[in-house]
Design an enzyme around this catalytic site. Structure first.
Site, PDB file in Angstrom:
ATOM      1  N   TYR A  86      32.433  -2.562 -25.774  1.00 18.70           N
ATOM      2  CA  TYR A  86      31.197  -1.947 -26.276  1.00 18.70           C
ATOM      3  C   TYR A  86      30.304  -1.507 -25.107  1.00 18.70           C
ATOM      4  O   TYR A  86      29.802  -0.380 -25.077  1.00 18.70           O
ATOM      5  CB  TYR A  86      30.415  -2.929 -27.149  1.00 18.70           C
ATOM      6  CG  TYR A  86      31.027  -3.273 -28.479  1.00 18.70           C
ATOM      7  CD1 TYR A  86      32.186  -2.651 -28.950  1.00 18.70           C
ATOM      8  CD2 TYR A  86      30.438  -4.240 -29.296  1.00 18.70           C
ATOM      9  CE1 TYR A  86      32.731  -2.977 -30.173  1.00 18.70           C
ATOM     10  CE2 TYR A  86      30.978  -4.573 -30.527  1.00 18.70           C
ATOM     11  CZ  TYR A  86      32.125  -3.956 -30.960  1.00 18.70           C
ATOM     12  OH  TYR A  86      32.655  -4.281 -32.175  1.00 18.70           O
ATOM     13  N   HIS A 107      23.263  -5.298 -35.258  1.00 23.73           N
ATOM     14  CA  HIS A 107      22.567  -4.027 -35.078  1.00 23.73           C
ATOM     15  C   HIS A 107      21.526  -4.091 -33.969  1.00 23.73           C
ATOM     16  O   HIS A 107      21.437  -3.197 -33.124  1.00 23.73           O
ATOM     17  CB  HIS A 107      21.889  -3.608 -36.383  1.00 23.73           C
ATOM     18  CG  HIS A 107      22.816  -3.043 -37.393  1.00 23.73           C
ATOM     19  ND1 HIS A 107      22.398  -2.589 -38.628  1.00 23.73           N
ATOM     20  CD2 HIS A 107      24.162  -2.857 -37.370  1.00 23.73           C
ATOM     21  CE1 HIS A 107      23.441  -2.138 -39.313  1.00 23.73           C
ATOM     22  NE2 HIS A 107      24.517  -2.310 -38.579  1.00 23.73           N
ATOM     23  N   LYS A 125      22.259   1.490 -41.982  1.00 20.57           N
ATOM     24  CA  LYS A 125      21.287   0.666 -42.685  1.00 20.57           C
ATOM     25  C   LYS A 125      21.906  -0.664 -43.086  1.00 20.57           C
ATOM     26  O   LYS A 125      23.120  -0.756 -43.189  1.00 20.57           O
ATOM     27  CB  LYS A 125      20.724   1.380 -43.911  1.00 20.57           C
ATOM     28  CG  LYS A 125      21.705   2.143 -44.780  1.00 20.57           C
ATOM     29  CD  LYS A 125      22.881   1.444 -45.382  1.00 20.57           C
ATOM     30  CE  LYS A 125      22.595   0.266 -46.244  1.00 20.57           C
ATOM     31  NZ  LYS A 125      23.829  -0.468 -46.646  1.00 20.57           N
ATOM     32  N   ARG A 195      29.836  -8.782 -45.583  1.00 21.55           N
ATOM     33  CA  ARG A 195      28.628  -8.729 -46.407  1.00 21.55           C
ATOM     34  C   ARG A 195      28.339 -10.046 -47.120  1.00 21.55           C
ATOM     35  O   ARG A 195      27.276 -10.204 -47.724  1.00 21.55           O
ATOM     36  CB  ARG A 195      28.741  -7.578 -47.402  1.00 21.55           C
ATOM     37  CG  ARG A 195      28.548  -6.213 -46.738  1.00 21.55           C
ATOM     38  CD  ARG A 195      28.849  -5.064 -47.670  1.00 21.55           C
ATOM     39  NE  ARG A 195      30.277  -4.874 -47.847  1.00 21.55           N
ATOM     40  CZ  ARG A 195      30.832  -3.814 -48.450  1.00 21.55           C
ATOM     41  NH1 ARG A 195      30.038  -2.868 -48.946  1.00 21.55           N
ATOM     42  NH2 ARG A 195      32.132  -3.708 -48.568  1.00 21.55           N
TER      43      ARG A 195
END
Length: 394
Positions: A86, A107, A125, A195
């Site tokens: 990354y 995030h 989002k 999630r």
């Protein structure tokens, strides 16, 4: 029906355009993608094919083989992998923009690192786990003169903007109630899905729920003043899911007497345990002189309809797949394609057709946290990452 198949064909097979050369004015933007997320093809890859100022330059994944496979499949020029993949991609001087579709809990860290590296960021989002994190991101972006956009893609489509225009025209009078529902059938997020992981910012309120909160204050043209009531149900009885909500309901009050009612469910049960339920994708706005409702406000590019029902007058149905007049767009453009147009315009110094301002993102996270506080599930954990300038003075 023919229009539907026409849109479906071009959404699935967008006509490719040649990217501009590096010497052109403006210079095309080279995108670097963090991770190999499932959302990337629809949100970044396909829209890029029809934008001459976008180049799929690099992708980074923890697994180098996975990054290389993803790059080959989707047309990225370079692949980074390993524990430093990354950061190595962020450090690449050729990269102009970082697309960040990582799990919610990552995030903040990787957006801050991208901004520190001088990159613009298209951020999935919800932007962060907390309002404080969102505020830090935009403060750094402003200091460095960089663009960050929270990717509420539906906001860039003509459909939801048409609903807003009708409300703003006062054709139906003042708003009294807004009801928004967004659900996904059971099995959409498997048991091991990120999630459902609290430590990664999981939960229904953070996923479909974040759209409902955003749409609420967009259509109301103001922010709520309080959460009147909220309740949520955990994904399972397992200890690790104690703070991970499967579904939630909330009622919010506004100072101008508007009441907002929200519902989201990331795992709606099947009928008789077998038949998947049709997702709820509806926003209904009750006004003093009638109501307006949009079906499928989330992905209207496939199909949607807007019902306008004035009190005592004829009811009508509208559709809005493209803008009228000089605004850019085609009937088959997806919400992500409209979003990309606006994002590139902003980065290139042009005025986008519409935009989500930093304060909107900060407020959205503020009210997500307020809902979690009211229903007892609590905010998602703040990132442990601590930003340091490290003599970076840009």
């Amino acid at each position: 029906m023919l229009d539907f198949f026409f849109r479906l064909y071009y959404i699935s097979n967008p006509p490719k355009v040649a990217a501009q050369s590096a010497s052109s004015n403006p210079k095309p933007l080279k995108f670097g993608c963090l991770g190999a997320a499932k959302i990337t093809p629809g949100a970044l890859v396909n829209p890029s094919h029809t934008h001459p100022e976008v180049v799929l330059y690099a992708v980074a994944a923890r697994d180098k083989a996975r990054a290389e496979e993803f790059a080959t499949k989707h047309g990225f020029q370079k692949a980074y992998g390993g524990s430093m993949g990354y950061q190595e991609m962020i450090n690449d001087p050729e990269v102009d923009v970082i697309y960040n579709p990582l799990p919610n809990g990552l995030h903040f860290e990787w957006t801050m690192k991208a901004l520190k590296g001088g990159k613009h960021v298209l951020l999935e989002k919800p932007a962060t786990d907390t309002a404080n994190e969102a505020a830090q991101i935009y403060a750094l972006a402003e200091r460095k003169g960089l663009v960050v956009l929270e990717a509420f893609h539906y906001r860039f489509h003509p459909a939801i903007q048409r609903v807003k225009a009708i409300l703003d025209s006062k054709e139906l009078g003042a708003i009294t109630n807004i009801s928004i529902s967004l659900t996904a059938p059971s099995g959409t997020a498997k048991d091991d899905d990120i999630r459902w992981k609290y430590e990664l910012g999981g939960g229904s309120t953070m996923d479909p729920g974040s759209y409902t909160v955003n749409a609420l204050h967009y259509l109301a043209s103001s922010n709520p003043s309080s959460v009147m009531k909220a309740s949520a149900v955990p994904y399972s009885s397992a200890p690790e899911h104690k703070k991970v909500d499967q579904r939630f309901t909330a009622t919010l009050a506004f100072e101008n007497n508007i009441v907002g009612e929200l519902y989201s469910n990331l795992n709606e049960s099947r009928i008789f345990g077998i038949i998947p339920r049709i997702p709820k994708l509806t926003a209904t706005v009750q006004c003093e002189s009638g109501y307006i409702e949009i079906f499928n406000f989330l992905i209207p590019s496939y199909y949607h309809y807007i019902t306008v029902a004035p009190s005592g007058g004829p009811r009508r149905t509208e559709k809005a797949y493209s803008f009228k007049g000089s605004a850019k767009g085609e009937d088959w453009w997806t919400t992500y394609r409209y979003q990309m147009e606006a994002f590139v315009d902003k980065v290139q110094g042009r005025t986008p057709q519409t935009w989500l301002e930093p304060q909107e993102t900060i407020e959205n996270m503020k009210w997500i946290e307020a809902i979690y506080d009211k229903d007892g599930f609590g905010s998602r954990p703040h990132s442990t990452y601590v930003f340091h300038d490290d003599k970076d003075t840009k």
